[in-house]
Design a protein around this motif. Sequence first.
Motif, mmCIF file in Angstrom:
data_model
loop_
_atom_site.group_PDB
_atom_site.id
_atom_site.type_symbol
_atom_site.label_atom_id
_atom_site.label_comp_id
_atom_site.label_asym_id
_atom_site.label_seq_id
_atom_site.Cartn_x
_atom_site.Cartn_y
_atom_site.Cartn_z
ATOM 1 N N SER A 70 0.796 -1.186 -0.173
ATOM 2 C CA SER A 70 0.105 -0.075 -0.066
ATOM 3 C C SER A 70 0.696 1.063 -0.045
ATOM 4 O O SER A 70 0.303 2.456 -0.277
ATOM 5 N N THR A 71 2.173 1.116 0.246
ATOM 6 C CA THR A 71 2.994 2.577 0.455
ATOM 7 C C THR A 71 4.294 2.061 -0.513
ATOM 8 O O THR A 71 4.929 1.270 -0.570
ATOM 9 N N GLY A 72 4.476 3.091 -1.222
ATOM 10 C CA GLY A 72 5.722 3.305 -1.987
ATOM 11 C C GLY A 72 6.317 1.838 -2.569
ATOM 12 O O GLY A 72 5.716 1.209 -3.368
ATOM 13 N N ARG A 73 7.421 1.652 -1.929
ATOM 14 C CA ARG A 73 8.081 0.155 -2.288
ATOM 15 C C ARG A 73 7.690 -0.923 -1.676
ATOM 16 O O ARG A 73 8.264 -2.313 -1.567
ATOM 17 N N SER A 74 6.992 -0.830 -0.703
ATOM 18 C CA SER A 74 6.457 -2.092 0.187
ATOM 19 C C SER A 74 5.953 -3.183 -0.732
ATOM 20 O O SER A 74 5.288 -2.963 -1.557
ATOM 21 N N VAL A 75 6.315 -4.434 -0.264
ATOM 22 C CA VAL A 75 5.686 -5.599 -0.879
ATOM 23 C C VAL A 75 4.770 -6.209 0.127
ATOM 24 O O VAL A 75 4.896 -6.706 1.236
#
Length: 177
Positions: free
Chosen positions: A83-88
Motif C-alpha cells: 500500500s505504500t511506496g516500495r512495500s511488498v
Amino acid sequence: MHELRTANLLGAAALTIADRLRDSAAAAAGTSASGTAALITLVGYPGLGVTELGARVGLSQPAAARMIDGLVALGLVERRAGSTGRSVAIHPTRRGRAAAERALRAREGELTSAIERLPADERAALTRALERVLYGLFDRPGSEHVVCRLCDRGACLSAGQACPVGQAARDRGGAHG
C-alpha cells in the motif's frame, strides 16, 4: 516437590506435543515449520510485509525473506505491491490456503489425540488451566502473534470464547487482531 514434578511433566508433554504438531503440520503443508506458520498466519492476515510476517512467526527479516522465496517457488504465496511506496505484501495463493488448511487439520489430529484419553471433566479442567497458563505466558505486545502462530483461530474463538492470549494482549495494552 510436587510443583517440580508437575512442571517437569508439563515440560515433557509440551515438548512432545510441540514436536508432533510441528512435524505433522509441516508434512501436511509440504513446507518447513516456519513456512507452515507463515501460511497459517497469511490466511488470517493476508498482505503482511516480509518484516511483519517474520516477526509473527519468529524469524528475522533476512530469514523471513528466504522463507518467502521458498514459498513463492512452491506456488504457495505471491508477492504483490504493498500500500505504500516500495512495500511488498505477501498473499497466500489458492494452493497456499489449501496447504494451511491441511496443516491445521494435521495439527488438530495430533492435539485431539493427546487429550482423547481424558474424561470430559478433566478436559474441561485442562481447558481452564491452559487458558490461565496462556494468559500468564503473554509477556509483551506483539508476542501474541508468535504464541498463536500455529493456532486454529476458529477453534479458539468458538462458542463466543475469547482467546486468552488475545485477552492478555488487550489487558496489557497490545492489540490482538
